[in-house]
Design a protein around this motif. Sequence first.
Motif, PDB file in Angstrom:
ATOM      1  N   GLU A 141       0.833  -1.210   0.000  1.00 35.82           N
ATOM      2  CA  GLU A 141       0.000   0.000   0.000  1.00 35.82           C
ATOM      3  C   GLU A 141       0.867   1.260   0.000  1.00 35.82           C
ATOM      4  N   LEU A 142       2.040   1.197   0.624  1.00 37.80           N
ATOM      5  CA  LEU A 142       2.924   2.377   0.617  1.00 37.80           C
ATOM      6  C   LEU A 142       3.501   2.599  -0.785  1.00 37.80           C
ATOM      7  N   ILE A 143       3.936   1.515  -1.449  1.00 39.54           N
ATOM      8  CA  ILE A 143       4.515   1.658  -2.789  1.00 39.54           C
ATOM      9  C   ILE A 143       3.428   2.054  -3.801  1.00 39.54           C
ATOM     10  N   ASP A 144       2.216   1.515  -3.624  1.00 42.51           N
ATOM     11  CA  ASP A 144       1.113   1.886  -4.529  1.00 42.51           C
ATOM     12  C   ASP A 144       0.967   3.408  -4.633  1.00 42.51           C
ATOM     13  N   ALA A 145       1.196   4.092  -3.517  1.00 39.23           N
ATOM     14  CA  ALA A 145       0.935   5.539  -3.467  1.00 39.23           C
ATOM     15  C   ALA A 145       1.897   6.349  -4.342  1.00 39.23           C
ATOM     16  N   PHE A 146       3.079   5.781  -4.698  1.00 38.74           N
ATOM     17  CA  PHE A 146       4.012   6.569  -5.521  1.00 38.74           C
ATOM     18  C   PHE A 146       4.535   5.818  -6.754  1.00 38.74           C
ATOM     19  N   ALA A 147       4.127   4.558  -6.931  1.00 36.71           N
ATOM     20  CA  ALA A 147       4.693   3.744  -8.025  1.00 36.71           C
ATOM     21  C   ALA A 147       4.452   4.363  -9.404  1.00 36.71           C
ATOM     22  N   GLY A 148       3.395   5.183  -9.543  1.00 35.21           N
ATOM     23  CA  GLY A 148       3.095   5.775 -10.845  1.00 35.21           C
ATOM     24  C   GLY A 148       3.796   7.110 -11.074  1.00 35.21           C
ATOM     25  N   ASP A 149       4.618   7.561 -10.115  1.00 37.75           N
ATOM     26  CA  ASP A 149       5.207   8.914 -10.214  1.00 37.75           C
ATOM     27  C   ASP A 149       6.577   8.937 -10.903  1.00 37.75           C
ATOM     28  N   GLY A 150       7.299   7.825 -10.876  1.00 40.89           N
ATOM     29  CA  GLY A 150       8.645   7.807 -11.454  1.00 40.89           C
ATOM     30  C   GLY A 150       9.696   8.404 -10.534  1.00 40.89           C
ATOM     31  N   HIS A 151       9.290   8.923  -9.388  1.00 42.32           N
ATOM     32  CA  HIS A 151      10.245   9.474  -8.405  1.00 42.32           C
ATOM     33  C   HIS A 151       9.607   9.397  -7.014  1.00 42.32           C
ATOM     34  N   ALA A 152      10.440   9.418  -5.985  1.00 39.74           N
ATOM     35  CA  ALA A 152       9.922   9.376  -4.605  1.00 39.74           C
ATOM     36  C   ALA A 152      11.042   9.750  -3.653  1.00 39.74           C
ATOM     37  N   ASP A 153      10.674  10.120  -2.436  1.00 42.39           N
ATOM     38  CA  ASP A 153      11.658  10.179  -1.354  1.00 42.39           C
ATOM     39  C   ASP A 153      11.353   8.958  -0.480  1.00 42.39           C
ATOM     40  N   LEU A 154      12.229   7.966  -0.554  1.00 43.64           N
ATOM     41  CA  LEU A 154      11.913   6.677   0.059  1.00 43.64           C
ATOM     42  C   LEU A 154      11.845   6.710   1.584  1.00 43.64           C
ATOM     43  N   ILE A 155      12.326   7.780   2.211  1.00 45.17           N
ATOM     44  CA  ILE A 155      12.235   7.801   3.684  1.00 45.17           C
ATOM     45  C   ILE A 155      10.801   8.161   4.116  1.00 45.17           C
ATOM     46  N   PRO A 156      10.312   9.375   3.854  1.00 44.96           N
ATOM     47  CA  PRO A 156       8.949   9.658   4.337  1.00 44.96           C
ATOM     48  C   PRO A 156       7.879   8.832   3.641  1.00 44.96           C
TER      49      PRO A 156
END
Length: 416
Positions: A141-156
């Motif tokens: 569920e955490l990865i689902d929230a940003f998997a479509g963005d192509g970028h993320a800050d993996l800590i927060p």
Amino acid sequence: MASEQDGSPEASYDPMAQFAELAGDVRDPYSMFAGIRADSPVLHVELGAGSGGRYRHDDKAPRISSLFAVTSHELAQQVLTDNVRFSSAANAMTIGQVMGRTILEMDPPEHQRHRALVAKAFRARVLDQWSDPIIGATVSELIDAFAGDGHADLIPQLTFPFPVRVIARILGLPEADWPRFLHLSTQLIAVMRNWEGALAASRELRGYFGEIIADRRRNTRDDLVSQLISAEVDGRRLSDEEIYPFLLLLLPAGAETTYRSSSNLLFGLLSEPDQLEAVRADRGLVPPAIEEALRWETPLLTVARSATEDVELGGVRIPAGSFVAVSLGAANRDPERYPDPDAFNVGREDKQHISFGDGAHKCLGMHLARLEMRVLLNAVLDRLPGLRLDPDADDPHIHGLIFRSPPNLPVRFDLA
Ligand code: HEM
């Protein structure tokens, strides 16, 4: 309990800012440790007035006026496996003040009795049962929230919320309570920075857990609180007063360490793209990568003991009652034990480290921590192709002198 949308203190609360402050900005404590170790593996450090190698108290946080720092792997192991001459009661003066009496501060025979009671809840069969529905579901569920963005800050976005959510689920807490639970957990963990805030959070969490325990005594469920209530050794069960401290201990012991160790694992691999690709191609390398990350950057740098009698250690006399700080960070980088100790090397032959401690108090949650890291890393490799550090990232680094991890981990990845 409050929700994230209701304008309560939880809504504006920024746990990451508090954690960044708590970690401190020391980037490289290891050259200092190397210098100390080379000089003497046991160093007597005076920290201020009122010394004598004992604790100093005032009406707020207890302060330690002097300590003996142990920095070699061999001597660190010696201290941790000798709980007759080196007592864990030292923890009563620090973390015990906000948690109550936990197994962390107990010595034998009390320690064995209590550990046996709670250890039942962490046996392998229970862990297997948590793997997919709790740990796997939380990472997804955490990865689902940003998997479509192509970028993320993996800590927060990933490693910070991950273990607290796992613990909330393991305890069976209602989802509506999570933001409040996260806020109080973070305040409790920040005990070294804000003593009064941590005491207040501890009181509030006890009240909250009190309601949960009462509920589970009425309606047993399939969660850790119910297991703790019914755990039995020699026909004896835990009282509420024994369950509270254990539940409070799970937050610093289980949530903070795992968030930081997962972050350090990802940082190590992202900083060494060849090793990241090797692990991606051969998942048999996931467990050794986890062990190497734990050795290379232990999330918790020091554990505390007190000498029960006058002791000679590494040629240094430690008087009875002295505070002994065992540096797990220094021990893990001891060149006597590990060749090229500062390098992150997944292929390293010696995979043993001291990040989970040693002896009777060796981490009770180490199998859970390893499982969480394994599920997280596999999900990251499966779901984020072409994962790399963001080339525009502003100075990615690991820091901290009490706890260590990167404050941010901006990444880019290809869209599947
Ligand atoms: C990578 C993650 C973790 C690290 C590096 C870590 C490290 C440690 C260390 C060094 C100790 C020994 C402290 C001492 O000797 O004074 C310890 C004890 C403990 N840990 Fe962990 N821990 C981790 C994850 C967890 C998790 C996930 C849990 C449970 C949810 C947990 C629960 C405990 C408990 C209950 C103790 C006390 C054991 C005792 O006193 O007998 N830990 N941990």
